[in-house]
Motif scaffolding. Sequence first.
Motif, PDB file in Angstrom:
ATOM      1  N   ARG A 118       0.848  -1.206   0.000  1.00  0.00           N
ATOM      2  CA  ARG A 118       0.000   0.000   0.000  1.00  0.00           C
ATOM      3  C   ARG A 118       0.885   1.258   0.000  1.00  0.00           C
ATOM      4  O   ARG A 118       0.631   2.207  -0.732  1.00  0.00           O
ATOM      5  CB  ARG A 118      -0.916  -0.021   1.231  1.00  0.00           C
ATOM      6  N   GLU A 126       3.900   5.777  -5.642  1.00  0.00           N
ATOM      7  CA  GLU A 126       3.739   5.862  -7.100  1.00  0.00           C
ATOM      8  C   GLU A 126       2.640   6.843  -7.504  1.00  0.00           C
ATOM      9  O   GLU A 126       2.691   7.414  -8.592  1.00  0.00           O
ATOM     10  CB  GLU A 126       3.463   4.462  -7.667  1.00  0.00           C
ATOM     11  N   LYS A 127       1.660   7.013  -6.628  1.00  0.00           N
ATOM     12  CA  LYS A 127       0.563   7.943  -6.939  1.00  0.00           C
ATOM     13  C   LYS A 127       0.940   9.394  -6.672  1.00  0.00           C
ATOM     14  O   LYS A 127       0.320  10.305  -7.205  1.00  0.00           O
ATOM     15  CB  LYS A 127      -0.689   7.576  -6.125  1.00  0.00           C
ATOM     16  N   ARG A 146       2.267   1.872  -3.405  1.00  0.00           N
ATOM     17  CA  ARG A 146       1.290   2.512  -4.312  1.00  0.00           C
ATOM     18  C   ARG A 146       1.133   3.991  -3.981  1.00  0.00           C
ATOM     19  O   ARG A 146       1.013   4.826  -4.874  1.00  0.00           O
ATOM     20  CB  ARG A 146      -0.072   1.799  -4.244  1.00  0.00           C
TER      21      ARG A 146
END
Length: 166
Positions: free
Chosen positions: A18, A24-25, A21
Amino acid sequence: MSTDAIVMLKNDHKAILRAFRDFEKAGDRAVKAKSQIVDNIVELLTVHTYIENEVMYPRVRQLVPDLEDDVLESYEEHHVADVLVMELAGMDATDERFTAKTTVLIESVRHHIGEEETEWFPEVRKALGRKVLQDLGRDMEAARERAPRRPSQPGALKKTIDAVLS
Ligand SMILES: [Fe+2]
Ligand SMILES: [Fe+2]
């Protein structure tokens, strides 16, 4: 809450993936957000690697000799991640290498987690069974209490590496 060792480690993996991610976001210029996310990644990986190294891996190596090669490869993958984690812990988020280094860490840890979950944890479950996995889980919870939250001496490593590279 379950004390099954594999369930616990998979819960850790979920939190780690999590955070990956989240990183990366975050936008390219979200320096502050990325710095906080990497702090979180550093802590999650430092604790998780510690409990695997201290409890899970040695016990599996001892009890399931068939998995020795997988355990040894995993120690090496931890070592690679440790180096990157230690460097990131001593690096400013504005450094031009910060995002690249985090991206390589993410790629390598995703691969490692994938191997644990699909290749050898299922074999560990088959070999050890529920009762032993619960005992292992309890030992891992105790290890989690004493686990370091950050790599020790990231600044010292950075100085060494800078000295070697310059
Ligand atoms: Fe691992
Ligand atoms: Fe793991």
